[in-house]
Design a protein around this motif. Structure first.
Motif, PDB file in Angstrom:
ATOM      1  N   ASN A  19       0.853  -1.181   0.000  1.00  0.00           N
ATOM      2  CA  ASN A  19       0.000   0.000   0.000  1.00  0.00           C
ATOM      3  C   ASN A  19       0.896   1.240   0.000  1.00  0.00           C
ATOM      4  O   ASN A  19       1.632   1.483   0.965  1.00  0.00           O
ATOM      5  CB  ASN A  19      -0.904  -0.018   1.240  1.00  0.00           C
ATOM      6  N   ASP A  20       0.844   2.015  -1.069  1.00  0.00           N
ATOM      7  CA  ASP A  20       1.744   3.169  -1.229  1.00  0.00           C
ATOM      8  C   ASP A  20       1.613   4.194  -0.108  1.00  0.00           C
ATOM      9  O   ASP A  20       2.618   4.698   0.399  1.00  0.00           O
ATOM     10  CB  ASP A  20       1.496   3.861  -2.568  1.00  0.00           C
ATOM     11  N   LEU A  21       0.397   4.507   0.288  1.00  0.00           N
ATOM     12  CA  LEU A  21       0.188   5.519   1.319  1.00  0.00           C
ATOM     13  C   LEU A  21       0.742   5.045   2.667  1.00  0.00           C
ATOM     14  O   LEU A  21       1.442   5.791   3.354  1.00  0.00           O
ATOM     15  CB  LEU A  21      -1.297   5.856   1.447  1.00  0.00           C
ATOM     16  N   PHE A  22       0.449   3.813   3.024  1.00  0.00           N
ATOM     17  CA  PHE A  22       0.947   3.283   4.283  1.00  0.00           C
ATOM     18  C   PHE A  22       2.467   3.167   4.262  1.00  0.00           C
ATOM     19  O   PHE A  22       3.137   3.418   5.264  1.00  0.00           O
ATOM     20  CB  PHE A  22       0.292   1.932   4.578  1.00  0.00           C
ATOM     21  N   SER A  23       3.026   2.809   3.114  1.00  0.00           N
ATOM     22  CA  SER A  23       4.477   2.722   2.979  1.00  0.00           C
ATOM     23  C   SER A  23       5.127   4.090   3.191  1.00  0.00           C
ATOM     24  O   SER A  23       6.131   4.198   3.905  1.00  0.00           O
ATOM     25  CB  SER A  23       4.836   2.178   1.596  1.00  0.00           C
ATOM     26  N   LEU A  24       4.565   5.132   2.601  1.00  0.00           N
ATOM     27  CA  LEU A  24       5.091   6.488   2.788  1.00  0.00           C
ATOM     28  C   LEU A  24       5.016   6.927   4.251  1.00  0.00           C
ATOM     29  O   LEU A  24       5.948   7.538   4.775  1.00  0.00           O
ATOM     30  CB  LEU A  24       4.332   7.487   1.918  1.00  0.00           C
ATOM     31  N   LEU A  25       3.913   6.590   4.909  1.00  0.00           N
ATOM     32  CA  LEU A  25       3.748   6.934   6.317  1.00  0.00           C
ATOM     33  C   LEU A  25       4.799   6.226   7.174  1.00  0.00           C
ATOM     34  O   LEU A  25       5.437   6.844   8.031  1.00  0.00           O
ATOM     35  CB  LEU A  25       2.341   6.562   6.780  1.00  0.00           C
ATOM     36  N   VAL A  41      10.164  -1.471  -0.408  1.00  0.00           N
ATOM     37  CA  VAL A  41       9.891  -2.405  -1.498  1.00  0.00           C
ATOM     38  C   VAL A  41       8.418  -2.796  -1.444  1.00  0.00           C
ATOM     39  O   VAL A  41       7.835  -2.909  -0.370  1.00  0.00           O
ATOM     40  CB  VAL A  41      10.800  -3.657  -1.443  1.00  0.00           C
ATOM     41  N   PRO A  42       7.793  -2.992  -2.612  1.00  0.00           N
ATOM     42  CA  PRO A  42       6.358  -3.250  -2.646  1.00  0.00           C
ATOM     43  C   PRO A  42       5.954  -4.724  -2.569  1.00  0.00           C
ATOM     44  O   PRO A  42       4.764  -5.023  -2.502  1.00  0.00           O
ATOM     45  CB  PRO A  42       5.937  -2.662  -3.996  1.00  0.00           C
ATOM     46  N   SER A  43       6.921  -5.643  -2.587  1.00  0.00           N
ATOM     47  CA  SER A  43       6.538  -7.060  -2.606  1.00  0.00           C
ATOM     48  C   SER A  43       7.591  -7.920  -1.906  1.00  0.00           C
ATOM     49  O   SER A  43       8.756  -7.531  -1.772  1.00  0.00           O
ATOM     50  CB  SER A  43       6.382  -7.550  -4.049  1.00  0.00           C
ATOM     51  N   GLY A  44       7.155  -9.090  -1.488  1.00  0.00           N
ATOM     52  CA  GLY A  44       8.068 -10.039  -0.886  1.00  0.00           C
ATOM     53  C   GLY A  44       9.137 -10.509  -1.851  1.00  0.00           C
ATOM     54  O   GLY A  44      10.286 -10.738  -1.464  1.00  0.00           O
ATOM     55  N   GLU A  45       8.765 -10.643  -3.127  1.00  0.00           N
ATOM     56  CA  GLU A  45       9.728 -11.073  -4.136  1.00  0.00           C
ATOM     57  C   GLU A  45      10.875 -10.071  -4.273  1.00  0.00           C
ATOM     58  O   GLU A  45      12.040 -10.437  -4.344  1.00  0.00           O
ATOM     59  CB  GLU A  45       9.046 -11.275  -5.496  1.00  0.00           C
ATOM     60  N   GLU A  46      10.516  -8.785  -4.314  1.00  0.00           N
ATOM     61  CA  GLU A  46      11.561  -7.759  -4.419  1.00  0.00           C
ATOM     62  C   GLU A  46      12.405  -7.697  -3.149  1.00  0.00           C
ATOM     63  O   GLU A  46      13.607  -7.475  -3.206  1.00  0.00           O
ATOM     64  CB  GLU A  46      10.960  -6.385  -4.717  1.00  0.00           C
ATOM     65  N   VAL A  57      16.951  -4.337   9.889  1.00  0.00           N
ATOM     66  CA  VAL A  57      15.600  -4.716  10.288  1.00  0.00           C
ATOM     67  C   VAL A  57      14.740  -4.800   9.043  1.00  0.00           C
ATOM     68  O   VAL A  57      14.884  -3.993   8.117  1.00  0.00           O
ATOM     69  CB  VAL A  57      14.996  -3.656  11.246  1.00  0.00           C
ATOM     70  N   ILE A  58      13.832  -5.793   9.012  1.00  0.00           N
ATOM     71  CA  ILE A  58      12.856  -5.886   7.924  1.00  0.00           C
ATOM     72  C   ILE A  58      11.473  -5.825   8.556  1.00  0.00           C
ATOM     73  O   ILE A  58      11.159  -6.600   9.461  1.00  0.00           O
ATOM     74  CB  ILE A  58      13.003  -7.194   7.126  1.00  0.00           C
ATOM     75  N   ILE A  59      10.666  -4.874   8.101  1.00  0.00           N
ATOM     76  CA  ILE A  59       9.277  -4.753   8.543  1.00  0.00           C
ATOM     77  C   ILE A  59       8.423  -5.244   7.374  1.00  0.00           C
ATOM     78  O   ILE A  59       8.435  -4.644   6.302  1.00  0.00           O
ATOM     79  CB  ILE A  59       8.928  -3.311   8.926  1.00  0.00           C
ATOM     80  N   LEU A  60       7.698  -6.323   7.624  1.00  0.00           N
ATOM     81  CA  LEU A  60       6.967  -7.000   6.551  1.00  0.00           C
ATOM     82  C   LEU A  60       5.468  -6.909   6.780  1.00  0.00           C
ATOM     83  O   LEU A  60       4.981  -7.196   7.890  1.00  0.00           O
ATOM     84  CB  LEU A  60       7.387  -8.473   6.514  1.00  0.00           C
ATOM     85  N   ASP A  61       4.753  -6.512   5.750  1.00  0.00           N
ATOM     86  CA  ASP A  61       3.297  -6.512   5.779  1.00  0.00           C
ATOM     87  C   ASP A  61       2.843  -7.975   5.832  1.00  0.00           C
ATOM     88  O   ASP A  61       3.054  -8.727   4.890  1.00  0.00           O
ATOM     89  CB  ASP A  61       2.758  -5.820   4.521  1.00  0.00           C
ATOM     90  N   TYR A  62       2.266  -8.379   6.929  1.00  0.00           N
ATOM     91  CA  TYR A  62       1.894  -9.772   7.157  1.00  0.00           C
ATOM     92  C   TYR A  62       0.870 -10.279   6.148  1.00  0.00           C
ATOM     93  O   TYR A  62       0.861 -11.454   5.818  1.00  0.00           O
ATOM     94  CB  TYR A  62       1.343  -9.909   8.590  1.00  0.00           C
ATOM     95  N   THR A  63       0.018  -9.420   5.627  1.00  0.00           N
ATOM     96  CA  THR A  63      -1.052  -9.857   4.723  1.00  0.00           C
ATOM     97  C   THR A  63      -0.692  -9.701   3.255  1.00  0.00           C
ATOM     98  O   THR A  63      -1.564  -9.681   2.404  1.00  0.00           O
ATOM     99  CB  THR A  63      -2.359  -9.096   5.014  1.00  0.00           C
ATOM    100  N   LEU A  64       0.577  -9.583   2.934  1.00  0.00           N
ATOM    101  CA  LEU A  64       0.987  -9.456   1.531  1.00  0.00           C
ATOM    102  C   LEU A  64       0.567 -10.668   0.732  1.00  0.00           C
ATOM    103  O   LEU A  64       0.679 -11.761   1.065  1.00  0.00           O
ATOM    104  CB  LEU A  64       2.504  -9.305   1.433  1.00  0.00           C
TER     105      LEU A  64
END
Length: 64
Positions: A19-25, A41-46, A57-64
């Motif tokens: 989510n671009d907005l949440f990523s910027l925040l 980065v926008p995806s797990g693959e990237e 540190v890696i902060i990962l969106d759990y619902t990707l």
């Protein structure tokens, strides 16, 4: 905890968020709060492709 610091002494945080907005925040908040170098980065693959950048540190969106 031992961390890899860049030349300016900053830790690096990789934010994996589609989510671009949440990523910027997150980027802004982390940069201001921790004076960190942010890698967005926008995806797990990237994220997997860019692991050679060795983030502390890696902060990962759990619902990707």
């Amino acid at each position: 905890m031992i961390t890899q610091r860049d030349k300016q002494g900053k830790i690096s945080i990789m934010v994996v968020e589609d989510n671009d907005l949440f990523s910027l925040l997150l980027d802004y908040t982390l940069k201001e709060s921790f004076n960190a170098r942010i890698i967005s980065v926008p995806s797990g693959e990237e994220c997997l492709q860019r692991l050679q950048e060795n983030p502390d540190v890696i902060i990962l969106d759990y619902t990707l």
